[in-house]
Design an enzyme around this catalytic site. Structure first.
Site, mmCIF file in Angstrom:
data_model
loop_
_atom_site.group_PDB
_atom_site.id
_atom_site.type_symbol
_atom_site.label_atom_id
_atom_site.label_comp_id
_atom_site.label_asym_id
_atom_site.label_seq_id
_atom_site.Cartn_x
_atom_site.Cartn_y
_atom_site.Cartn_z
ATOM 1 N N ILE A 13 0.855 -1.198 0.000
ATOM 2 C CA ILE A 13 0.000 0.000 0.000
ATOM 3 C C ILE A 13 0.886 1.242 0.000
ATOM 4 O O ILE A 13 1.174 1.815 1.042
ATOM 5 C CB ILE A 13 -0.969 -0.001 1.202
ATOM 6 C CG1 ILE A 13 -1.782 -1.311 1.205
ATOM 7 C CG2 ILE A 13 -1.905 1.194 1.115
ATOM 8 C CD1 ILE A 13 -2.786 -1.384 2.328
ATOM 9 N N HIS A 14 1.337 1.634 -1.184
ATOM 10 C CA HIS A 14 2.065 2.911 -1.299
ATOM 11 C C HIS A 14 1.035 4.009 -1.544
ATOM 12 O O HIS A 14 -0.168 3.789 -1.370
ATOM 13 C CB HIS A 14 3.147 2.830 -2.385
ATOM 14 C CG HIS A 14 2.631 2.562 -3.755
ATOM 15 N ND1 HIS A 14 2.389 3.561 -4.662
ATOM 16 C CD2 HIS A 14 2.293 1.399 -4.364
ATOM 17 C CE1 HIS A 14 1.930 3.020 -5.774
ATOM 18 N NE2 HIS A 14 1.862 1.711 -5.637
ATOM 19 N N ALA A 15 1.494 5.184 -1.917
ATOM 20 C CA ALA A 15 0.603 6.347 -1.921
ATOM 21 C C ALA A 15 -0.637 6.178 -2.804
ATOM 22 O O ALA A 15 -1.738 6.544 -2.404
ATOM 23 C CB ALA A 15 1.381 7.594 -2.314
ATOM 24 N N ALA A 18 -3.091 3.767 -1.313
ATOM 25 C CA ALA A 18 -3.580 4.399 -0.084
ATOM 26 C C ALA A 18 -4.650 5.426 -0.419
ATOM 27 O O ALA A 18 -5.691 5.517 0.243
ATOM 28 C CB ALA A 18 -2.422 5.039 0.667
#
Lengths: 87, 324
Positions: A13-15, A18
């Site tokens: 879950i990177h930016a 997210a």
């Protein structure tokens, strides 16, 4: 209600995922809590979700409380299962 | 603007270029239709096949020295051949004195000859800059233009959303108004957009409930500026519940103005939200990106991805650096 799900997309879950997650969570009235290893954050807060550092393979517990909790959990689990539409 | 008269060119450059008229004003009604300049050296030597006669002709030391080498008959026929074209006007540089026969033929053909004290290079620089501006692509935008910390912010959005009020608030906080309501935009060189105010409106603005106010009178010279490059567009939108808004800033949006891409920030607003501070932050964040090459969202994300790939660090490791 509570459900556990696994992060399946390669980068975790990177930016971008997210942002997808909080945008989806924000559509529901229920309070949404996302937890990893007992670290709990508000599912509608991007900075919160980022700090989970949820890599691929990690187990995430989703809690929803409110009128639309069932729909919220279903929608969020679908997003996880679809690998945040990344791959 | 597609053309300007020789008279306008003269009046607006008389002081800048130190121009004097060597013959008369009979050629003042001629129009210039191109921003480029031309040195007619090759045409004077006889080659007029692709002579760009419709440009302002700059006659410098080279052209005059060449004419000096000719016999008076040859000089006459050379000048006759060139001046028979419908030339808008001629500028002789370096305070040179052109041959009398050149002035005579120009009189007959109603071509005004000017003289500048400056060198050819200098005249070309000054005049090119002037003409480029005059012939630059032009449009007007409904919005407010403010210089925020030296960064050019164009505020757009529907009528009544509060653009003027936000611009007023920015000026009150020490920033400088370029234009309100009607923003004139010209494109300089390839991709630079310059915003100016309307000559009539100057730095006046309408604030609903007050009416027309004069920003320059109220805030003084520090509250205004004449022109500013457009560096970011902030588009104000009514907040809509349930609508997707940018949460990371990873994706860079752009709007197109006169075929130039302008970084675009779509800003949802609602009563009570401090838009002024947000716009200041947009300007500063853009400055970080463009001046220092620091893209906050991207760097944060890269750090996060690295962290996920590394051994998991405990929050205690982070705290161990800071025992306060």
């Amino acid at each position: 209600m509570k459900k556990t799900v696994t992060v399946q997309n390669k980068l975790g879950i990177h930016a971008r995922p997210a942002a997808e997650l909080v945008k989806l969570a924000s559509k529901f009235k229920s309070e949404i809590i996302i937890a990893k290893n007992d670290r709990k954050v508000n599912g509608k807060s991007i900075m919160g979700v980022i700090t989970l550092v949820a890599e691929c393979g990690s187990e995430i517990e989703i809690t929803a409380n409110g009128v639309d909790e069932q729909d919220a959990i279903n929608a969020i689990i679908e997003l996880f299962n679809n690998k945040f539409y990344e791959e | 603007m597609n053309e300007i008269s020789v008279e306008k060119l003269f009046k607006e450059n008389q002081d800048r270029l130190q121009l004097v008229i060597l013959n008369n004003e009979n050629g003042f009604n001629k129009v210039i239709k191109e921003p480029e300049l031309h040195r007619p050296g090759l045409a004077l030597s006889g080659f007029v096949d692709v002579f760009t006669y419709n440009r302002v002709q700059i006659v410098g030391n080279t052209e005059l020295a060449y004419l000096e080498t000719l016999s008076s008959e040859d000089r006459y026929s050379s000048l006759r051949k060139v001046l028979d074209f419908d030339i808008p006007c001629i500028i002789v540089t370096d305070n040179n004195v052109p041959p009398q026969v050149m002035i005579e033929i120009a009189n007959e053909k109603k071509i005004t000859i000017f003289r500048s004290v400056y060198s050819t290079t200098h005249v070309i620089q000054l005049l090119s800059a002037y003409l480029e501006k005059k012939f630059a692509p032009f449009t007007t935008v409904h919005g407010s233009m403010v210089d925020v910390y030296g960064y050019g912010v164009l505020i757009t959005g529907r009528s009544g959303i509060g653009k003027s009020e936000i611009a007023l608030d920015l000026v009150e906080r020490g920033h400088r108004l370029v234009a309100d309501d009607v923003v004139n935009v010209i494109r300089m060189t390839e991709n630079i957009l310059i915003a100016t105010g309307s000559e009539l409106l100057k730095h006046h603005m309408e604030i609903r409930g007050i009416g027309i106010i004069d920003i320059r009178r109220i805030f003084g010279i520090r509250g205004i500026r004449q022109q500013k490059r457009i560096e970011v567009e902030v588009h104000l939108e009514d907040w809509e519940e349930g609508k997707d808004y940018d949460r990371t800033g990873l994706e860079e949006k752009a709007s197109s103005l006169l075929d130039v891409e302008v970084p675009l920030v779509k800003l949802p607003i609602f009563p009570g939200k401090n838009v002024t501070v947000i716009i200041e932050t947009i300007a500063l964040n853009q400055l970080l990106k463009t001046t220092l090459g620091y893209n906050t969202a991207q760097e944060m994300n890269e750090r996060l991805i690295r962290r996920m790939q590394d051994e998991q660090t405990d929050i205690r490791d982070y705290i161990s650096f800071d025992l306060e």
